[in-house]
Design an enzyme around this catalytic site. Structure first.
Site, PDB file in Angstrom:
ATOM      1  CG  HIS A  48      -1.641   1.406   1.403  1.00  0.00           C
ATOM      2  ND1 HIS A  48      -2.325   2.054   0.472  1.00  0.00           N
ATOM      3  CD2 HIS A  48      -1.551   2.216   2.644  1.00  0.00           C
ATOM      4  CE1 HIS A  48      -2.985   3.178   1.091  1.00  0.00           C
ATOM      5  NE2 HIS A  48      -2.247   3.314   2.245  1.00  0.00           N
ATOM      6  CG  HIS A  72       1.195   6.821   4.605  1.00  0.00           C
ATOM      7  ND1 HIS A  72       1.571   6.285   3.464  1.00  0.00           N
ATOM      8  CD2 HIS A  72      -0.137   6.458   4.918  1.00  0.00           C
ATOM      9  CE1 HIS A  72       0.556   5.468   3.297  1.00  0.00           C
ATOM     10  NE2 HIS A  72      -0.487   5.680   4.038  1.00  0.00           N
ATOM     11  CD  GLU A  76      -3.445   5.145  11.476  1.00  0.00           C
ATOM     12  OE1 GLU A  76      -4.298   4.789  11.337  1.00  0.00           O
ATOM     13  OE2 GLU A  76      -2.940   5.969  10.483  1.00  0.00           O
ATOM     14  CG  ASP A  77      -1.308   1.101  10.439  1.00  0.00           C
ATOM     15  OD1 ASP A  77      -2.073   1.484  11.499  1.00  0.00           O
ATOM     16  OD2 ASP A  77      -1.363   1.294   9.613  1.00  0.00           O
ATOM     17  CG  ASP A 139      -3.645   6.971   2.562  1.00  0.00           C
ATOM     18  OD1 ASP A 139      -3.292   5.647   2.578  1.00  0.00           O
ATOM     19  OD2 ASP A 139      -4.399   7.321   3.488  1.00  0.00           O
ATOM     20  CG  ASP A 259     -26.080  14.077 -27.758  1.00  0.00           C
ATOM     21  OD1 ASP A 259     -25.106  12.933 -28.165  1.00  0.00           O
ATOM     22  OD2 ASP A 259     -27.431  14.109 -28.399  1.00  0.00           O
TER      23      ASP A 259
END
Length: 703
Positions: A48, A72, A76-77, A139, A259
């Site tokens: 990712h 990034h 957080e993870d 992201d 159109d």
């Protein structure tokens, strides 16, 4: 699937070898930190951030942005903290990573509050470094491309958030390439049936369109060659979400939208842009009123182009955009063009970065004025959907406002202090109300006065986020100060019932009660009392009963609280009875609103009879000298001119008519309902006597 080797090849064309090496180091660290983590789809998590970096690499972003994109999610993870990022990659990259990271250490009452707070944090980080939002948009784009593994409800929530917030931000910052894909992906997820049907119709119509587009494109190229103008001509297809929005907004069928044939003509310089306009106008007749010059007056995101609509062959309209190569780059990548051009002479050729900075300055001002994250998010949403109106100051400065903006919005656009102190406005040298809706091309002169303050009524017509946020901020502070003043008056009155005074209450007594109520200071307690969130009688008893028990002071009857009508937003006069000086009145303490003053005979008073703790004896002050609105109901026979006669009599008694309503009772009688401003009961009585003497008036009353 992008690999680190492929990414290095893509960015190696515009970054130095040292910068590419720093991006690789960021990848190696991130891959190690995310080791063992997988996405919902089952693929390794590192894929990712690598894809996010690939999106930014295609936009030619600098190496710090690419490194931040790869890193990034590590704060957080994973177990990595910001200090570790600073130590390994420097403060610049660490700040970018932190700006994109969500708030994970704070618990929120709801998902909406958490999202609003995260959004506020991200926008505040943007104010320091605008690359934060570019990483966040990339992201979000990759997340939208890979939504399939999530639960349906979560997919819809993310898609709605994308269409409401992130796609408009991309448009505001001019990053068109990301915006278009975000919109189509969001549309496909949120409305899959509509997307599928529309897509099938586009594919079905495409075969017929190709032939027409080719013919028109060749005729434009041929005419440009005759004029010896070197240019690139591109036939464009509208994206699905754009077609869908146009069908919704203008209530058109698919064929009516589809159109419209769109072409882009890209040339070398600005002078040639204007030459090409004349060339295409000589080839096909222009549609009146459809020429827009965004070269002389760029959009707020820095976008520049000439737009015109032509009567094309086969009876179809043609949309033509004419721009230079640099303008086309800005139209595709917006503020990212600042980095695309950072090492060359083109840096100053685009105003996208400067305009983005100006927008962020407005965001910071809104953040200061907003009461909470959700208010802030709503203000930003309003600001993200402008249809532009361009107005000028007397000195010729241009201000871009959203469609429907008024003179008071213009005043706040100049500066918050100008908006707060404005008292009037001249539009094209003529005095006009502040509520006047502005039209492109007008010259606006704002008239200010020292000591002037925002009027709550401005919220009825102010439309820009900046104006509304600042008016609300002022009124909120005003309400707090009024609440504190009223709270003190209520406590002083209660202390008198115990034969004591406000000044006799010792600091220790205040501090003990503040601790019990979990309040910071005495002002907060007074505010709570004034707003009706705490009952003055109970607060006074808690402050003085125990300390004064030895003195055996007895409670005595207390004088009523006097009302002058100038207490602002903390003393309210409801529309159900509209009491005026001289009327017998009763006050009720209402949580969050302060005191609501009713006429004692008002039907709505009945519901408070069972809550004596909320009653409050109130009385009018003498010599008030203000005007108060009240109702007058007049039954008249249906005769021409009777309304004018009544209005004349009211004006003759120096009263102002606020509003009038007419209701036909039957073929013979009509009821007129007036709201008039009077000073007291005597003033009202004199008006009623004059009206009663008018022929054709059969009955008059206050309700």
């Amino acid at each position: 699937m992008t690999t680190i080797s492929e990414l290095e090849k893509r960015i190696g064309g515009y970054l130095t070898s040292d910068e590419v090496e720093k991006v690789r180091r960021a990848y190696e660290f991130s891959a190690s930190a995310h080791e063992g983590q997988h996405r919902k789809s089952g693929e390794p998590y590192i894929n990712h951030p690598l894809e996010v970096a690939g999106i930014l690499g295609d936009m030619h972003m600098d190496h710090q942005t690419l490194a931040a994109a790869i890193l990034h999610d590590v704060i957080e993870d994973t177990g990595t903290d910001k200090k570790e990022i600073v130590r390994r990659f420097g403060k610049g990259i660490a700040e970018l990573v932190d700006g994109v990271s969500k708030l994970t250490q704070v618990e929120f009452d709801s998902h909406a509050e958490a999202q609003a707070q995260n959004f506020r944090k991200m926008l505040m980080a943007m104010s320091n470094d605008i690359r934060v939002i570019i990483v966040k948009l990339a992201d979000r784009l990759h997340n939208m491309r890979t939504l399939g593994a999530l639960a349906p409800e979560k997919r819809r929530r993310i898609a709605r958030e994308t269409l409401e917030i992130y796609a408009p931000i991309a448009q505001r910052l001019g990053i068109n390439s990301i915006r278009l894909e975000l919109e189509d992906l969001g549309f496909a997820t949120l409305y899959p049936m509509r997307y599928r049907i529309l897509n099938e119709q586009v594919i079905k119509a495409r075969g017929h369109r190709k032939e027409i587009i080719a013919k028109i494109k060749n005729s434009i190229k041929r005419r440009l060659r005759q004029e010896k103008v070197p240019a690139k001509v591109i036939g464009r297809e509208k994206h699905l979400y754009g077609i869908y929005q146009k069908m919704l907004e203008k209530d058109l069928s698919f064929s009516e939208v589809h159109d419209v044939y769109a072409f882009r003509i890209i040339v070398d310089d600005v002078d040639t842009c204007y030459r090409v306009v004349g060339t295409v106008h000589s080839l096909y007749r222009p549609v009146p009123g459809k020429f827009k010059d965004y070269v002389a007056i760029p959009k707020s995101n820095g976008y520049q182009s000439l737009h015109t609509v032509l009567f094309g062959p086969f009876g179809v309209p043609l949309e033509v955009q004419i721009r230079t190569n640099d303008m086309n780059d800005v139209a595709e990548v917006g503020i990212a063009a600042h980095w695309l051009y950072k090492s060359g002479p083109s840096t100053d050729r685009t105003g996208a970065h400067k305009r983005a900075r100006e927008w962020l300055q407005h965001i910071i001002e809104m953040q200061t004025a907003a009461g909470n994250p959700q208010d802030f998010l709503e203000h930003v949403k309003i600001d993200l959907f402008p249809e532009s109106v361009y107005a000028f100051t007397p000195k010729g400065d241009i201000f871009e406002l959203q469609k429907g903006a008024t003179a008071v919005d213009f005043a706040y656009a100049i500066h918050t202090d100008v908006g707060n102190s404005c008292v009037g406005v001249r539009i094209d040298r003529r005095l006009a109300p502040l509520s006047t809706h502005l039209v492109t091309g007008q010259t606006i002169e704002v008239i200010t006065a020292p000591g002037a303050k925002p009027d709550p009524a401005w919220l009825n017509f102010a439309v820009t986020a900046k104006a509304r946020a600042n008016i609300r901020h002022y009124l909120k502070n005003l309400r707090k100060s009024e609440a504190r003043a009223l709270g003190k008056r209520l406590l002083v009155r209660e202390f008198k019932t115990y034969s004591t005074s406000y000044d006799e209450i010792k600091p220790a007594q205040w501090n003990k009660l503040l601790k019990e109520f979990n309040l910071e200071n005495q002002s907060e307690l007074l505010q709570e009392v004034g707003l009706g969130n705490r009952i003055a009688t109970i607060v006074a008893r808690q402050l003085i009963e125990k300390p004064l028990q030895a003195k055996r002071r007895t409670r005595r009857n207390n004088a009523p609280l006097t009302i002058k009508g100038t207490e602002g937003m903390i003393v309210n006069f409801p529309k159900c009875c509209l009491p005026i000086p001289g009327d017998p009145i009763l006050g009720f303490v209402t949580a969050g609103r302060g005191i609501v003053v009713h006429h004692q005979t008002c039907p709505n008073v009945t519901e408070f009879r069972n809550h004596p703790d909320k009653w409050l004896d109130v009385a009018w002050e003498e010599d008030i000298g203000n005007s108060f609105p009240t109702n007058i109901r007049v039954d008249v026979t249906n005769q021409r001119g009777v309304l004018a006669k009544i209005a004349t009599e009211i004006a003759a008694r120096n009263a102002n008519i606020v509003s009038v309503e007419m209701h036909d009772k039957d073929d013979r009688y009509t009821t007129l309902k007036f709201i008039v401003e009077v000073s007291d009961r005597q003033h009202l009585a004199s008006i009623i006597r004059r009206i009663r003497n008018i022929p054709h008036v059969s009955k008059i009353s206050r309700r």
